[in-house]
Design an enzyme around this catalytic site. Structure first.
Site, PDB file in Angstrom:
ATOM      1  N   THR A  92       0.789  -7.381   4.161  1.00  0.00           N
ATOM      2  CA  THR A  92       1.747  -7.443   2.970  1.00  0.00           C
ATOM      3  C   THR A  92       0.945  -7.535   1.449  1.00  0.00           C
ATOM      4  OG1 THR A  92       2.937  -9.182   4.047  1.00  0.00           O
ATOM      5  CG2 THR A  92       3.469  -9.042   1.748  1.00  0.00           C
TER       6      THR A  92
ATOM      7  N   TRP B 238       0.155  -3.722   1.404  1.00  0.00           N
ATOM      8  CA  TRP B 238       1.583  -2.724   1.187  1.00  0.00           C
ATOM      9  C   TRP B 238       1.737  -2.645  -0.387  1.00  0.00           C
ATOM     10  CZ3 TRP B 238       6.608  -4.802  -0.072  1.00  0.00           C
ATOM     11  CH2 TRP B 238       7.497  -4.010  -0.553  1.00  0.00           C
ATOM     12  N   HIS B 239       1.823  -3.936  -1.130  1.00  0.00           N
ATOM     13  CA  HIS B 239       2.048  -3.867  -2.428  1.00  0.00           C
ATOM     14  C   HIS B 239       0.839  -3.132  -3.457  1.00  0.00           C
ATOM     15  CE1 HIS B 239       4.772  -7.198  -1.601  1.00  0.00           C
ATOM     16  NE2 HIS B 239       5.275  -6.867  -2.541  1.00  0.00           N
ATOM     17  N   GLY B 240      -0.454  -2.851  -2.960  1.00  0.00           N
ATOM     18  CA  GLY B 240      -1.311  -2.158  -3.914  1.00  0.00           C
ATOM     19  C   GLY B 240      -2.712  -2.594  -3.407  1.00  0.00           C
TER      20      GLY B 240
END
Length: 454
Positions: free
Chosen positions: A307, A310-312
């Protein structure tokens, strides 16, 4: 072009709906696909070939998988899709000047879930038109929600038997009315709450984190929390509203998360379609909580590690995900043993720790993040002159939007809408919310949705 573009609202949507419902049911799937491809092309013409190629590759893999339930074919599909996602997500880390396609994660996640559900036998028949609409559908392609395939296959009007024209016409009017209500409420949340609170957050950045007082730092943390929430919830309501207008069921992507009893519950209620995707296609396949405590902790670590990634790729996202993982683990294995203590600490975690983690989420620079944290918790004097009344000046300008934000997070408001959504007063209020939003849009440049590039 976004959902709050005036041309989209007053021209494209009405024209599309008229054509959509004039056409026979068996033609609507093709119209929706063409419209969705056109919508994505307007926003991201460079990458239309990428998503088209990805759709074709997944269709070929799905045809093979439908004939033979092979783990090898499924693994190949997952690897291809994940490689595509990793390439675009990691391009900047390797110095490649490539812009992440809009909504790349959302249609990749749908492609993976489609192949996995097909392998499990949840999908019985592979049809290119329904499959392509599932991936491309314009209300969801940019920022979700991440619907499952049965949302398209079992609920769209072109797969149902037509009833009498009079009955269909009445049903169409009712579903368009319901969809418009959701769309209007989402528009108001985005334009009148999220966009105005984003100005407050930007004002704090302009002042400089080292020059703000502790009360203003906390005000900024809560204002950013509300901004992120209403930006994404507003988009989700607008997307769900468009889907309802087309005959799809409503998808609830947020369920009053700030009134959750723990951080674990918070993330079940926040962007729930993403959370359920990670649960069903990562956490459960790894064994979930069925293989002992250590394995459960490891599985949670994998989910939150992915997670955060995925965001950065910047450190702040890793810290954000790590803190959430740590607190959820403590809640699950320690606090849950003490019911009364959990009830108190869980609420505090949601009301205090969540806004702090959103600050970590928002600030990419480690130096700037350290300064902001020292303003939240002034344990060290960083020797910068600060106006101790700065938060009062901010409240003078933004108190109304903060009050609206607090009001719209209260579950009782949602409950009232469910009971009285067809009441004349409720309809009048939503009508007023819509035109207030339109007036605001007409007199300002709208901010893009914050999750567009995820």
């Amino acid at each position: 072009m976004t959902f709050f573009d005036l041309i989209f609202i007053f021209r494209l949507v009405p024209i599309f709906l008229i054509i959509y419902y004039i056409l026979p049911c068996n033609c609507r799937a093709w119209l929706l696909l063409v419209a969705s491809i056109g919508f994505y092309y307007i926003n991201e013409p460079v990458y239309i070939a990428v998503i088209s190629a990805a759709t074709l590759i997944n269709y070929i893999l799905a045809k093979f998988l439908s004939k033979k339930k092979s783990k090898v074919i499924l693994a190949i599909g997952v690897i291809i899709n994940c490689s595509c996602l990793c390439f675009f997500k990691g391009a900047s880390s390797f110095g490649l000047n490539i812009v992440i396609p809009l909504g790349v994660s959302y249609y990749i996640f749908k492609m993976i879930s489609y192949l996995a559900d097909l392998y499990k036998g949840k999908i019985q028949k592979v049809e290119l038109i329904n499959m392509a609409n599932y991936f491309f559908m314009f209300p969801q392609i940019i920022s979700g929600p991440i619907a499952r395939y049965d949302y398209v296959e079992s609920n769209v009007s072109w797969t149902k038997n037509e009833k009498s024209k009079k009955e269909n016409f009445c049903a169409i009017l009712l579903q368009i009315e319901d969809g418009l209500k959701y769309f209007a409420m989402g528009l108001f949340m985005k334009v009148m709450i999220a966009d105005h609170l984003s100005v407050l957050w930007n004002d704090i950045k302009t002042i400089g984190y080292e020059s703000i007082s502790t009360p203003l730092a906390w005000l900024g943390a809560y204002s950013y929390s509300f901004e992120l929430y209403f930006d994404f919830w507003g988009y989700s309501l607008m997307a769900a509203g468009l889907g309802v207008m087309l005959g799809f069921p409503f998808i609830r992507n947020f369920d009053q998360p700030y009134f959750s009893k723990s951080i674990s519950e918070f993330y079940r209620n926040w962007h729930s379609t993403l959370g359920s995707w990670f649960r069903d296609y990562v956490y459960f396949p790894l064994g979930g909580n069925r293989k002992g405590k250590l394995r459960t902790v490891f599985n949670l670590l994998v989910v939150w590690g992915l997670t955060g990634l995925w965001h950065g790729q910047t450190y702040n996202f890793w810290i954000w995900a790590g803190v959430i993982f740590l607190i959820i683990t403590i809640e699950k294995f320690i606090l849950s043993r003490y019911e009364k203590l959990f009830m108190v600490v869980g609420r505090i975690n949601v009301m205090v720790i969540i806004p702090i983690t959103w600050v970590v989420f928002a600030i990419h620079s480690m130096k700037a993040l350290r300064i902001y944290m020292l303003r939240l918790f002034p344990v060290i004097d960083i020797s910068v002159a600060v106006n101790k009344n700065d938060y009062l000046y901010m409240l003078q300008d933004y108190w109304l939007y903060l009050v609206l934000a607090i009001a719209f997070t209260i579950p009782a408001l949602t409950g009232f809408y469910k009971k009285h959504k067809n009441n004349v007063f409720t309809i009048f209020v939503i009508f007023a919310m819509f035109w207030i939003s339109i007036f605001s849009l007409a007199n300002s440049a709208g901010n893009p949705f914050m999750y567009l590039r995820f």
